[in-house]
Design a protein around this motif. Structure first.
Motif, PDB file in Angstrom:
ATOM      1  N   VAL A 102       0.775  -1.401   0.115  1.00 42.37           N
ATOM      2  CA  VAL A 102      -0.011   0.177  -0.158  1.00 42.37           C
ATOM      3  C   VAL A 102       0.739   1.438   0.056  1.00 42.37           C
ATOM      4  O   VAL A 102       0.669   2.262  -0.641  1.00 42.37           O
ATOM      5  N   TRP A 103       1.898   1.092   0.890  1.00 43.85           N
ATOM      6  CA  TRP A 103       3.087   2.440   0.850  1.00 43.85           C
ATOM      7  C   TRP A 103       3.506   2.561  -0.422  1.00 43.85           C
ATOM      8  O   TRP A 103       3.611   3.809  -0.966  1.00 43.85           O
ATOM      9  N   ALA A 104       4.075   1.554  -0.902  1.00 46.01           N
ATOM     10  CA  ALA A 104       4.536   1.742  -2.559  1.00 46.01           C
ATOM     11  C   ALA A 104       3.626   2.167  -3.358  1.00 46.01           C
ATOM     12  O   ALA A 104       4.079   3.133  -4.272  1.00 46.01           O
ATOM     13  N   VAL A 105       2.342   1.937  -3.430  1.00 47.16           N
ATOM     14  CA  VAL A 105       1.349   2.327  -4.511  1.00 47.16           C
ATOM     15  C   VAL A 105       1.566   3.782  -4.200  1.00 47.16           C
ATOM     16  O   VAL A 105       1.194   4.698  -5.265  1.00 47.16           O
ATOM     17  N   GLU A 106       0.952   4.191  -2.849  1.00 43.26           N
ATOM     18  CA  GLU A 106       0.642   5.466  -2.487  1.00 43.26           C
ATOM     19  C   GLU A 106       1.784   6.455  -2.578  1.00 43.26           C
ATOM     20  O   GLU A 106       1.473   7.621  -3.119  1.00 43.26           O
ATOM     21  N   ASN A 107       3.041   6.076  -2.563  1.00 47.09           N
ATOM     22  CA  ASN A 107       4.356   6.897  -2.919  1.00 47.09           C
ATOM     23  C   ASN A 107       4.811   6.657  -4.332  1.00 47.09           C
ATOM     24  O   ASN A 107       6.142   7.223  -4.145  1.00 47.09           O
ATOM     25  N   GLU A 108       4.360   5.955  -5.108  1.00 49.37           N
ATOM     26  CA  GLU A 108       5.135   5.727  -6.139  1.00 49.37           C
ATOM     27  C   GLU A 108       5.439   6.820  -7.140  1.00 49.37           C
ATOM     28  O   GLU A 108       6.859   7.012  -7.658  1.00 49.37           O
TER      29      GLU A 108
END
Length: 125
Positions: A102-108
């Motif tokens: 989730v963090w990776a998607v939100e901060n891509e």
């Protein structure tokens, strides 16, 4: 001579580093996600992941079994049936992996922007 708190930090970080090395590869994450659905045979995992080699998948599964994250069950038959499933410990790992996803998607986009800035600075230097 190093201050004692530096040694204490090193002692705490060592097992964390070892664990992250054991579970931090993209292959481990893909295997865990696939096994979160249900127990699977080796050939199923290989087919679903696609780009992983037999050698790498074998190594990943052995390491996960060694670390208590995956159980390997052999059912005597011809040929023998081998199934892999997450242990309770493995199940408990799914939540932090999901949170990281989730963090990776939100901060891509932020990461991509930072990479572009870095590359631009490197080109100017």
């Amino acid at each position: 001579m190093k201050p004692s708190h530096i040694n204490e930090i090193g002692e705490v970080c060592r097992p964390v580093g070892q664990l992250l090395a054991a579970i931090g590869s993209k292959w481990v994450v893909l295997v865990l996600i696939r096994l979160s659905e249900r127990p699977k045979r080796f050939s199923e995992l290989k087919r679903e992941i696609g780009t992983i080699s037999q050698k790498v998948l074998t190594s990943v599964l052995r390491d996960l079994e060694r670390n208590g994250i995956v159980d390997r069950t052999v059912t005597p038959s011809i040929p023998p049936r081998v199934d892999y499933q997450l242990t309770e410990l493995g199940e408990s790992l799914l939540e932090p992996i999901h949170a990281l996803g989730v963090w990776a998607v939100e901060n891509e986009n932020k990461v991509a922007e930072a990479q572009a800035r870095y590359e631009q600075k490197a080109e100017m230097a």
